[in-house]
Motif scaffolding. Structure first.
Motif, PDB file in Angstrom:
ATOM      1  N   ARG A  80      36.951  48.256  82.370  1.00 46.51           N
ATOM      2  CA  ARG A  80      37.963  47.213  82.523  1.00 46.51           C
ATOM      3  C   ARG A  80      37.390  45.826  82.284  1.00 46.51           C
ATOM      4  NH1 ARG A  80      40.082  45.526  88.277  1.00 46.51           N
ATOM      5  NH2 ARG A  80      38.218  44.252  87.976  1.00 46.51           N
ATOM      6  N   HIS A  82      34.954  45.195  80.327  1.00 49.27           N
ATOM      7  CA  HIS A  82      34.379  45.175  78.978  1.00 49.27           C
ATOM      8  C   HIS A  82      32.854  45.179  78.992  1.00 49.27           C
ATOM      9  CE1 HIS A  82      38.378  44.599  77.385  1.00 49.27           C
ATOM     10  NE2 HIS A  82      38.565  43.597  78.224  1.00 49.27           N
ATOM     11  N   ALA A 200      47.617  51.960  74.330  1.00 48.46           N
ATOM     12  CA  ALA A 200      47.138  50.895  75.217  1.00 48.46           C
ATOM     13  C   ALA A 200      46.948  49.587  74.453  1.00 48.46           C
ATOM     14  CB  ALA A 200      45.825  51.307  75.869  1.00 48.46           C
ATOM     15  N   ARG A 201      47.069  48.489  75.152  1.00 46.11           N
ATOM     16  CA  ARG A 201      46.781  47.192  74.555  1.00 46.11           C
ATOM     17  C   ARG A 201      45.314  47.150  74.139  1.00 46.11           C
ATOM     18  NH1 ARG A 201      49.654  46.641  79.217  1.00 46.11           N
ATOM     19  NH2 ARG A 201      51.757  45.763  79.058  1.00 46.11           N
ATOM     20  N   ALA A 204      42.696  46.649  76.725  1.00 48.38           N
ATOM     21  CA  ALA A 204      42.723  47.583  77.847  1.00 48.38           C
ATOM     22  C   ALA A 204      42.324  49.001  77.446  1.00 48.38           C
ATOM     23  CB  ALA A 204      44.121  47.612  78.468  1.00 48.38           C
ATOM     24  N   ARG A 205      41.937  49.205  76.191  1.00 45.12           N
ATOM     25  CA  ARG A 205      41.668  50.564  75.714  1.00 45.12           C
ATOM     26  C   ARG A 205      40.500  51.246  76.428  1.00 45.12           C
ATOM     27  NH1 ARG A 205      42.841  49.168  69.374  1.00 45.12           N
ATOM     28  NH2 ARG A 205      45.131  49.366  69.517  1.00 45.12           N
ATOM     29  N   ALA A 207      39.390  50.906  79.472  1.00 44.45           N
ATOM     30  CA  ALA A 207      39.822  51.298  80.820  1.00 44.45           C
ATOM     31  C   ALA A 207      40.826  52.437  80.758  1.00 44.45           C
ATOM     32  CB  ALA A 207      40.426  50.092  81.541  1.00 44.45           C
ATOM     33  N   VAL A 417      47.147  46.185  86.163  1.00 44.60           N
ATOM     34  CA  VAL A 417      45.990  46.308  87.054  1.00 44.60           C
ATOM     35  C   VAL A 417      46.383  46.960  88.375  1.00 44.60           C
ATOM     36  CG1 VAL A 417      44.256  45.030  88.354  1.00 44.60           C
ATOM     37  CG2 VAL A 417      44.781  44.378  85.998  1.00 44.60           C
ATOM     38  N   GLN A 420      47.167  50.619  87.816  1.00 46.52           N
ATOM     39  CA  GLN A 420      45.947  51.390  87.595  1.00 46.52           C
ATOM     40  C   GLN A 420      45.207  51.642  88.897  1.00 46.52           C
ATOM     41  OE1 GLN A 420      43.772  49.247  84.573  1.00 46.52           O
ATOM     42  NE2 GLN A 420      44.938  50.188  82.900  1.00 46.52           N
TER      43      GLN A 420
END
Length: 490
Positions: A80, A82, A200-201, A204-205, A207, A417, A420
């Motif tokens: 998340r 990165h 996914a955006r 956000a991939r 995560a 978030v 998740q």
């Protein structure tokens, strides 16, 4: 541990997760099955239980499940923020999954029911009217959980066709049958993960992929436990992608196939039909076409097995087991306390199940209707459909860890978030819903220890997640930039 700990050593997380997964496999195997069940020895005798000390092995298993769960949280935070990329997450998921590949079905005996039901179909016996008990004592019946030996199959016709084909190919031999279905489960997870990465955006991939591929529910239950629910989970994001691109025939095909596998697919069918109906262009003709494709697939699947609609009458089979941690059981427990025992718990449980089923149906309908709005972003639509599938799991008479597969891919790709965080908490909690037998019985004295470990794991999980969220955005970005090249090359 502070919130900045996850940025420390991605490689250590990968290695520790593989060690925890290996420990779960070894400990669960040595802890042995429930009484009255005789398992095959497996390849090279790897499936044999220990001759003594099974409670200790069971305790080690649950400790390893807790460790794997916390390492999953750690990997999610790395992804998340990165610190690691999609490639590293995929490597970690592969390393964590590798120990279960040759293992016995983990924490569930359902795969042995699959073998028996597939063999019934091969012999021309209707699995919707009888159970594995027809085989009598022997290799086909002995590994089946006693509670399911006399019950018919509750799965859709496409599931039975798959089981019958697997039994025919493998000769209904347990080891090749389990390994074949496990390969299919891995393929389904790969399909679902790729679809999640597409949905996914971009930011956000990593995560989203971690929430699916490295989730302990996936590693231990869907792949390790070999459950057909993984197929529904793989089809769900395909449905969403097809609707987004307006490939209505593909959306109808995937949703209908999911329904022919298991009942939760009906939610996907409803979503596709409603989403198409809400489109103004060729509304009635287009909806009729979607309905036609759906009907052809469902009727075709029903025609592949004897009594193709017999599964509708067996859907109550899972409810024959009374689990105290379900929503209906909690409602019945509250009612029992309020009536001070004036009404039998069994009567209250039946009423609670009906109430939860009715309330769940209303809530699912509302969520699907909202998800079908043409103007709704695809991530929001996926979250709503995923929420409907979670409601179905929670409102059901029973709930198992693998039921999360129905919604996991949609929620991982679309949830924010907060969503998740809830998904992670639900995943970890459900991981503790299937445990080695000594941990589920009071006379071993280990059930309180198990509950304490669950509470501690969840508490630490939410503390980590909340603490990480409070970190300044710049701090997270700096940590990610510093470690990204290392993680990508790991």
């Amino acid at each position: 541990m502070s919130a900045d700990a996850p940025s420390g050593s991605p490689r250590a997380t990968l290695v520790a997760g593989a060690a925890a997964s290996t420990t779960v496999v070894v400990a669960v195997t040595l802890a042995g099955p429930i009484p009255g069940v005789v398992l095959p020895d497996g390849p090279l005798g790897l499936w044999r239980a220990a001759g003594e000390g099974r409670p200790a092995w069971a305790l080690l298993a649950v400790a390893a499940i807790a460790a794997l769960s916390l390492l999953f949280v750690r990997l999610y935070l790395l992804a998340r923020d990165h610190v690691v990329d999609v490639r590293f997450v995929a490597r970690a998921a592969a390393a964590w999954t590798a120990p279960v590949l040759l293992a016995q079905p983990i924490l569930s005996l359902d795969a042995y029911s699959y073998v028996a039901q597939g063999r019934l179909l091969v012999l021309g016996i209707d699995p919707y009217t009888t159970g594995p008990i027809v085989f009598g004592a022997g290799p086909l019946l002995d590994p089946v959980a006693p509670v399911w030996r006399m019950t018919p199959a509750p799965y859709g016709p496409l599931s039975l066709t798959l089981l019958g084909w697997s039994a025919d190919v493998t000769g209904a031999q347990h080891v090749p049958f389990v390994l074949l279905l496990r390969m299919l489960a891995i393929a389904a997870v790969v399909v679902g993960t790729v679809a999640v990465a597409r949905l996914a955006r971009p930011g956000a991939r990593p995560a989203a992929v971690a929430l699916v591929a490295a989730n302990p529910v996936v590693v231990l239950h869907l792949i390790g436990g070999v459950h057909l629910d993984v197929l529904v989970g793989a089809l769900a994001p395909v449905v969403l992608l097809a609707v987004r691109r307006r490939w209505w025939w593909l959306a109808a095909l995937a949703a209908a196939a999911a329904f022919a596998l298991k009942l939760p697919g009906l939610v996907l069918v409803g979503y596709v039909l409603w989403a198409r109906f809400r489109r103004p262009e060729r509304r009635w003709a287009g909806t009729a076409a979607v309905l036609t494709v759906t009907a052809v697939v469902v009727l075709g699947a029903a025609a592949t097995v004897p009594d193709g609609w017999g599964w509708i009458s067996t859907l109550d089979t899972p409810g024959r087991v009374e689990l105290l941690y379900t929503v209906p059981a909690a409602v019945a427990g509250v009612a029992y306390g309020l009536t001070m025992g004036g009404v039998g718990f069994g009567t209250l449980l039946d009423g609670a199940r009906m109430l939860c089923a009715a309330a769940g149906a209303v809530l699912m309908g509302w969520l699907v209707v909202r998800a079908g709005r043409p103007s709704l972003p695809v991530h929001r639509a996926g979250t709503l459909v995923g929420a409907a599938l979670v409601v179905l799991a929670l409102a059901a008479p029973v709930i198992h860890a693998w039921y999360l597969a129905w919604a996991l891919t949609l929620l991982a790709a679309g949830a924010g978030v907060v969503g998740q965080r809830r998904l992670i908490g639900l995943s970890i909690a459900l991981c503790f819903s299937a445990l080695p037998d000594p941990l589920t019985r009071w006379h071993h004295g280990l059930l309180p220890v198990t509950l304490l470990l669950l509470v501690a794991t969840l508490a630490l999980t939410f503390w980590w997640l909340a603490d990480a969220r409070r970190r300044p955005p710049g701090e997270r970005a700096d940590a990610g930039a510093a470690d990204l090249t290392v993680s990508g090359a790991a």
